[in-house]
Structure formats: structure tokens, C-alpha cells
Design a protein around this motif. Structure first.
Motif, PDB file in Angstrom:
ATOM      1  N   VAL A  21       0.863  -1.178   0.000  1.00 13.51           N
ATOM      2  CA  VAL A  21       0.000   0.000   0.000  1.00 13.51           C
ATOM      3  C   VAL A  21       0.898   1.225   0.000  1.00 13.51           C
ATOM      4  O   VAL A  21       1.842   1.309   0.793  1.00 13.51           O
ATOM      5  CB  VAL A  21      -0.927   0.022   1.239  1.00 13.51           C
ATOM      6  N   ARG A  22       0.610   2.167  -0.884  1.00 16.09           N
ATOM      7  CA  ARG A  22       1.389   3.407  -0.955  1.00 16.09           C
ATOM      8  C   ARG A  22       0.487   4.576  -0.560  1.00 16.09           C
ATOM      9  O   ARG A  22      -0.562   4.783  -1.168  1.00 16.09           O
ATOM     10  CB  ARG A  22       1.931   3.616  -2.362  1.00 16.09           C
ATOM     11  N   PHE A  23       0.911   5.327   0.457  1.00 17.57           N
ATOM     12  CA  PHE A  23       0.224   6.538   0.894  1.00 17.57           C
ATOM     13  C   PHE A  23       1.065   7.725   0.450  1.00 17.57           C
ATOM     14  O   PHE A  23       2.279   7.734   0.689  1.00 17.57           O
ATOM     15  CB  PHE A  23       0.095   6.573   2.416  1.00 17.57           C
ATOM     16  N   THR A  57      -4.356  23.691  -0.732  1.00 17.17           N
ATOM     17  CA  THR A  57      -4.979  22.380  -0.872  1.00 17.17           C
ATOM     18  C   THR A  57      -4.041  21.396  -1.554  1.00 17.17           C
ATOM     19  O   THR A  57      -3.563  21.639  -2.659  1.00 17.17           O
ATOM     20  CB  THR A  57      -6.304  22.484  -1.656  1.00 17.17           C
ATOM     21  N   GLY A  58      -3.784  20.281  -0.862  1.00 19.90           N
ATOM     22  CA  GLY A  58      -2.926  19.235  -1.395  1.00 19.90           C
ATOM     23  C   GLY A  58      -3.652  17.902  -1.395  1.00 19.90           C
ATOM     24  O   GLY A  58      -4.577  17.680  -0.626  1.00 19.90           O
ATOM     25  N   ARG A  59      -3.217  17.011  -2.239  1.00 21.53           N
ATOM     26  CA  ARG A  59      -3.863  15.704  -2.381  1.00 21.53           C
ATOM     27  C   ARG A  59      -3.192  14.657  -1.498  1.00 21.53           C
ATOM     28  O   ARG A  59      -1.989  14.465  -1.539  1.00 21.53           O
ATOM     29  CB  ARG A  59      -3.830  15.249  -3.832  1.00 21.53           C
ATOM     30  N   PHE A  60      -4.010  13.975  -0.702  1.00 20.65           N
ATOM     31  CA  PHE A  60      -3.607  12.763  -0.004  1.00 20.65           C
ATOM     32  C   PHE A  60      -4.237  11.608  -0.764  1.00 20.65           C
ATOM     33  O   PHE A  60      -5.415  11.665  -1.136  1.00 20.65           O
ATOM     34  CB  PHE A  60      -4.118  12.750   1.441  1.00 20.65           C
ATOM     35  N   ASP A  61      -3.458  10.577  -1.034  1.00 20.09           N
ATOM     36  CA  ASP A  61      -4.052   9.423  -1.704  1.00 20.09           C
ATOM     37  C   ASP A  61      -3.395   8.140  -1.233  1.00 20.09           C
ATOM     38  O   ASP A  61      -2.361   8.164  -0.576  1.00 20.09           O
ATOM     39  CB  ASP A  61      -3.981   9.534  -3.228  1.00 20.09           C
ATOM     40  N   PHE A  62      -4.060   7.059  -1.530  1.00 24.30           N
ATOM     41  CA  PHE A  62      -3.449   5.758  -1.314  1.00 24.30           C
ATOM     42  C   PHE A  62      -3.752   4.885  -2.515  1.00 24.30           C
ATOM     43  O   PHE A  62      -4.764   5.046  -3.191  1.00 24.30           O
ATOM     44  CB  PHE A  62      -3.900   5.095  -0.002  1.00 24.30           C
ATOM     45  N   ALA A  63      -2.825   3.991  -2.778  1.00 24.45           N
ATOM     46  CA  ALA A  63      -2.978   3.034  -3.870  1.00 24.45           C
ATOM     47  C   ALA A  63      -2.519   1.671  -3.361  1.00 24.45           C
ATOM     48  O   ALA A  63      -1.610   1.575  -2.540  1.00 24.45           O
ATOM     49  CB  ALA A  63      -2.152   3.455  -5.084  1.00 24.45           C
ATOM     50  N   VAL A  64      -3.174   0.633  -3.860  1.00 25.85           N
ATOM     51  CA  VAL A  64      -2.798  -0.736  -3.518  1.00 25.85           C
ATOM     52  C   VAL A  64      -2.241  -1.379  -4.778  1.00 25.85           C
ATOM     53  O   VAL A  64      -2.849  -1.292  -5.853  1.00 25.85           O
ATOM     54  CB  VAL A  64      -4.009  -1.539  -2.991  1.00 25.85           C
ATOM     55  N   GLY A  68       2.819  -5.896  -9.017  1.00 22.65           N
ATOM     56  CA  GLY A  68       3.256  -4.774  -9.841  1.00 22.65           C
ATOM     57  C   GLY A  68       2.150  -3.961 -10.474  1.00 22.65           C
ATOM     58  O   GLY A  68       2.424  -2.947 -11.115  1.00 22.65           O
ATOM     59  N   ASN A  69       0.886  -4.363 -10.309  1.00 24.16           N
ATOM     60  CA  ASN A  69      -0.246  -3.645 -10.901  1.00 24.16           C
ATOM     61  C   ASN A  69      -1.017  -2.886  -9.828  1.00 24.16           C
ATOM     62  O   ASN A  69      -1.288  -3.420  -8.759  1.00 24.16           O
ATOM     63  CB  ASN A  69      -1.205  -4.627 -11.582  1.00 24.16           C
ATOM     64  N   GLN A  70      -1.388  -1.641 -10.147  1.00 30.88           N
ATOM     65  CA  GLN A  70      -2.229  -0.874  -9.234  1.00 30.88           C
ATOM     66  C   GLN A  70      -3.653  -1.417  -9.331  1.00 30.88           C
ATOM     67  O   GLN A  70      -4.242  -1.423 -10.413  1.00 30.88           O
ATOM     68  CB  GLN A  70      -2.214   0.602  -9.596  1.00 30.88           C
ATOM     69  N   CYS A  98     -16.136  -1.420  -0.385  1.00 31.51           N
ATOM     70  CA  CYS A  98     -15.190  -2.529  -0.471  1.00 31.51           C
ATOM     71  C   CYS A  98     -14.776  -2.702  -1.932  1.00 31.51           C
ATOM     72  O   CYS A  98     -15.605  -2.622  -2.836  1.00 31.51           O
ATOM     73  CB  CYS A  98     -15.873  -3.784   0.058  1.00 31.51           C
ATOM     74  N   ILE A  99     -13.507  -2.909  -2.157  1.00 21.59           N
ATOM     75  CA  ILE A  99     -12.991  -3.112  -3.514  1.00 21.59           C
ATOM     76  C   ILE A  99     -12.539  -4.557  -3.641  1.00 21.59           C
ATOM     77  O   ILE A  99     -11.788  -5.048  -2.818  1.00 21.59           O
ATOM     78  CB  ILE A  99     -11.806  -2.166  -3.796  1.00 21.59           C
ATOM     79  N   ARG A 100     -12.998  -5.216  -4.685  1.00 21.81           N
ATOM     80  CA  ARG A 100     -12.543  -6.580  -4.992  1.00 21.81           C
ATOM     81  C   ARG A 100     -11.822  -6.531  -6.326  1.00 21.81           C
ATOM     82  O   ARG A 100     -12.382  -6.107  -7.326  1.00 21.81           O
ATOM     83  CB  ARG A 100     -13.736  -7.525  -5.091  1.00 21.81           C
ATOM     84  N   ASN A 101     -10.576  -6.973  -6.293  1.00 24.43           N
ATOM     85  CA  ASN A 101      -9.774  -6.903  -7.503  1.00 24.43           C
ATOM     86  C   ASN A 101      -8.615  -7.877  -7.371  1.00 24.43           C
ATOM     87  O   ASN A 101      -8.009  -7.995  -6.308  1.00 24.43           O
ATOM     88  CB  ASN A 101      -9.251  -5.477  -7.713  1.00 24.43           C
ATOM     89  N   ASP A 102      -8.295  -8.546  -8.439  1.00 27.70           N
ATOM     90  CA  ASP A 102      -7.126  -9.422  -8.515  1.00 27.70           C
ATOM     91  C   ASP A 102      -7.136 -10.493  -7.410  1.00 27.70           C
ATOM     92  O   ASP A 102      -6.095 -10.866  -6.894  1.00 27.70           O
ATOM     93  CB  ASP A 102      -5.851  -8.581  -8.449  1.00 27.70           C
TER      94      ASP A 102
END
Length: 126
Positions: A21-23, A57-64, A68-70, A98-102
Motif C-alpha cells: 500500500v502506498r500513501f 490544498t494538497g492531495r492525499f491518496d493511497f494506492a494498492v 506490480g499492478n495498481q 469494499c474493492i474486490r480486484n485481482d
């Protein structure tokens, strides 16, 4: 320079391989790669890292990422001066689905903290 703090937490099941997870906030970020226990960290949306003299205003985000794929991405735009949310995909708890992926299930939440009155947290949490 004004800023808004965030506490970020992640848990990756021990059976999941090649996942992290990348924040991120402007000019900073943290990767959570450990499995089997909750990890936590702290980030700041700092006005000095946001372009423009009067832009707070700045963006906070996270990616899973998995293999190797987002596979998931969510964000909020946070005003570093007021701490208010200016928009994003996590501005309301009803938007945090809830996210279901891969083959994975990803659940998440975002707490928009106030100023810390009455013992409540004064930093946002994801």
C-alpha cells in the motif's frame, strides 16, 4: 508554513504475496509492505509543498499494488490551512466501498478529524 497531519494504517494478510500500500501527500509518501500485523505512519499535507503562493490544498491518496499492478486508488484533497476536505473519493463514509480486484478484498476508511476538542484526534486518519 501550515500543515494538516494524517495517520495512515495498513494491514496486509500474511497469505498475500507481492502486495503493498502506498500513501502519498505532496512531496512525501510511505509504502507499507509488511504482512501479518498493522503498520502505521504519519504524513503531513504541508503548504510549502503545494505549488502556488495562495494554494493550501494538497492531495492525499493511497494506492494498492499487487504483482506490480495498481488495483485500487482513493484520494482526498485536504486544505492544509483549515484542515477541511475540498473534495475527493473518501469525503463521506458511504463512499468508502469494499474493492474486490485481482483476488483480493480491500476495505478502507477515512476519518476527517477536527481540531482536537474534547479529546478527539486532531489528525486525519486513513
Amino acid at each position: 508554513m501550515v500543515s494538516r497531519g494524517l495517520y495512515v494504517y495498513a494491514y496486509i494478510a500474511p497469505s498475500i504475496q507481492n502486495c503493498y500500500v502506498r500513501f502519498t501527500v505532496p512531496k512525501d509518501g510511505k509504502d507499507q509492505t509488511s504482512t501479518g500485523f498493522w503498520s502505521n505512519d504519519h504524513l503531513e499535507v504541508e503548504s510549502g509543498n503545494i505549488g502556488g503562493w495562495f494554494d493550501y490544498t494538497g492531495r492525499f491518496d493511497f494506492a494498492v499494488f499487487h504483482n506490480g499492478n495498481q488495483i485500487a486508488y482513493e484520494y482526498n484533497d485536504i486544505n492544509s490551512r483549515s484542515g477541511n476536505l475540498e473534495g475527493g473519493s473518501m469525503t463521506s463514509i458511504r463512499n468508502t466501498r469494499c474493492i474486490r480486484n485481482d483476488g483480493l478484498i480491500i476495505t478502507y476508511g477515512f476519518y476527517d478529524a477536527g481540531s482536537g476538542v474534547a479529546g478527539f484526534a486532531n489528525k486525519d486518519q486513513c
